[in-house]
Design a protein around this motif. Structure first.
Motif, PDB file in Angstrom:
ATOM      1  N   GLN A 178     -46.981  25.621 -29.646  1.00  0.00           N
ATOM      2  CA  GLN A 178     -46.159  25.880 -28.458  1.00  0.00           C
ATOM      3  C   GLN A 178     -44.861  25.081 -28.525  1.00  0.00           C
ATOM      4  O   GLN A 178     -44.831  23.965 -29.047  1.00  0.00           O
ATOM      5  N   LYS A 200     -45.201  14.186 -20.993  1.00  0.00           N
ATOM      6  CA  LYS A 200     -44.915  15.342 -21.860  1.00  0.00           C
ATOM      7  C   LYS A 200     -43.719  15.074 -22.767  1.00  0.00           C
ATOM      8  O   LYS A 200     -42.915  15.961 -23.055  1.00  0.00           O
ATOM      9  N   ILE A 221     -53.418  18.286 -29.389  1.00  0.00           N
ATOM     10  CA  ILE A 221     -52.116  18.824 -28.984  1.00  0.00           C
ATOM     11  C   ILE A 221     -51.911  20.172 -29.646  1.00  0.00           C
ATOM     12  O   ILE A 221     -52.091  20.315 -30.865  1.00  0.00           O
ATOM     13  N   ASP A 222     -51.534  21.164 -28.832  1.00  0.00           N
ATOM     14  CA  ASP A 222     -51.264  22.507 -29.354  1.00  0.00           C
ATOM     15  C   ASP A 222     -49.837  22.527 -29.895  1.00  0.00           C
ATOM     16  O   ASP A 222     -48.877  22.699 -29.146  1.00  0.00           O
ATOM     17  N   THR A 244     -54.701  21.185 -26.157  1.00  0.00           N
ATOM     18  CA  THR A 244     -55.804  22.109 -26.405  1.00  0.00           C
ATOM     19  C   THR A 244     -56.880  21.846 -25.350  1.00  0.00           C
ATOM     20  O   THR A 244     -56.796  20.885 -24.577  1.00  0.00           O
ATOM     21  N   SER A 288     -48.157  20.858 -24.940  1.00  0.00           N
ATOM     22  CA  SER A 288     -49.357  21.502 -24.386  1.00  0.00           C
ATOM     23  C   SER A 288     -50.596  20.947 -25.064  1.00  0.00           C
ATOM     24  O   SER A 288     -50.593  20.661 -26.275  1.00  0.00           O
ATOM     25  N   GLN A 298     -57.423  18.265 -23.428  1.00  0.00           N
ATOM     26  CA  GLN A 298     -57.489  18.088 -21.978  1.00  0.00           C
ATOM     27  C   GLN A 298     -58.709  17.268 -21.594  1.00  0.00           C
ATOM     28  O   GLN A 298     -58.626  16.382 -20.723  1.00  0.00           O
ATOM     29  N   GLN A 338     -43.192  23.969 -25.820  1.00  0.00           N
ATOM     30  CA  GLN A 338     -43.345  22.890 -24.862  1.00  0.00           C
ATOM     31  C   GLN A 338     -44.663  22.156 -25.100  1.00  0.00           C
ATOM     32  O   GLN A 338     -45.614  22.730 -25.637  1.00  0.00           O
TER      33      GLN A 338
END
Length: 303
Positions: A52, A16, A48-49, A58, A56, A62, A54
């Motif tokens: 956000q 992360k 990748i979202d 999508t 995270s 995933q 932090q």
């Protein structure tokens, strides 16, 4: 798209952190970001979202991560099998270890291993116990070495060895001449301990509780070397693993006194991420750590 792209993405997801993923792959942070955007263009979807704060993923990200893990596992398994077929023992092994093991328990094993497999590159980092566990969970290293290992769903624990805990004092301390020390004798003396979150400190505290002793350290440190130095200059006594003080005992700067009654030990363990594919070099290292007792360590459980 190459296998390296998938590895960088998996490292990014598991750490992360763009900076950690960059460090793992010897590239820049911007290169990691570019690789991620390149994969998004390739799959025509956001992984990748970025809305956000932090890190995270999508839903699509995933799924790509899960597939990338499967592909990397198959690739690593194939690479390992080919190395074994050609009897090649080489490569790099990353180890994260607590100070006392890395400085005092591990060296003779490493000496034996490198004598037989000089083509292997060992990278060893010294860390606090909680950070060793994090290194394993984030796939930053291949193996971790800790005392009193904590169970975790994603971590496999392999036994390494056991080390005896005993009392150390300054040579002029009243307890230095004792053949063995009853735990009740410690109450009237200044005690030096590890920081409260260190596993060996927790084990020593449990020993005191089991024996109805109220011992409060006058000093607390985060590593074995500082604890030893404090005892050497006469600031107090301490309970430490024997392997970590053998040199000082030989030099006469510290005196070791066995604890009376039950033998108190601390278990040492090798950690690795569950499901990790071992290269031939990794398998050989595990064999050395679990089956070999180097001469330098042969007396570590005795006094």
């Amino acid at each position: 798209m190459q296998i390296e792209n998938l590895k960088i993405f998996v490292d990014l997801v598991e750490t992360k952190s763009f900076s950690k993923a960059a460090k793992l792959n010897n590239i820049t942070q911007s290169a990691v970001s570019q690789q991620a955007r390149s994969m998004e263009r390739n799959f025509k979807t956001l992984m990748i979202d970025r809305s956000q704060k932090q890190f995270s993923l999508t839903r699509e990200g995933q799924r790509i991560y899960e597939a990338a893990k499967e592909i990397l596992h198959v690739y690593e398994k194939l690479s390992s099998e080919l190395l074994e077929m050609n009897k090649v023992i080489s490569g790099t092994i990353r180890i994260s270890t607590i100070y006392s093991i890395g400085l005092h328990e591990l060296p003779p094993y490493i000496k034996c291993f490198l004598r037989d497999y000089p083509s292997v590159n060992l990278r060893i980092e010294y860390r606090r116990s909680n950070l060793v566990h994090e290194d394993i969970l984030h796939n930053l290293v291949d193996f971790g070495l800790v005392a009193f290992p904590q169970k975790a769903r994603q971590i496999e624990i392999l036994p390494f060895r056991k080390d005896r805990l005993l009392l150390i004092t300054h040579p002029n301390h009243p307890l230095a001449k004792a053949l063995e020390a009853d735990l009740r004798m410690l109450g009237g003396h200044k005690f030096i301990g590890f920081d409260p979150d260190i596993p060996t400190r927790k084990a020593v505290d449990q020993i005191f509780r089991d024996n109805n002793l109220n011992v409060s350290p006058v000093m607390e440190f985060d590593n074995i070397e500082t604890v030893k130095r404090a005892v050497e200059v006469g600031h107090g006594i301490a309970i430490v693993p024997y392997a970590s003080v053998q040199q000082e005992i030989k030099q006469g700067t510290l005196v070791a006194v066995p604890l009376k009654g039950k033998e108190f030990t601390r278990p040492l363990a090798i950690l690795h991420y569950k499901g990790r594919v071992f290269t031939p070099a990794m398998k050989k290292l595990i064999e050395v750590l679990q089956e070999t007792v180097p001469e330098d360590n042969a007396a570590a459980s005795f006094i």
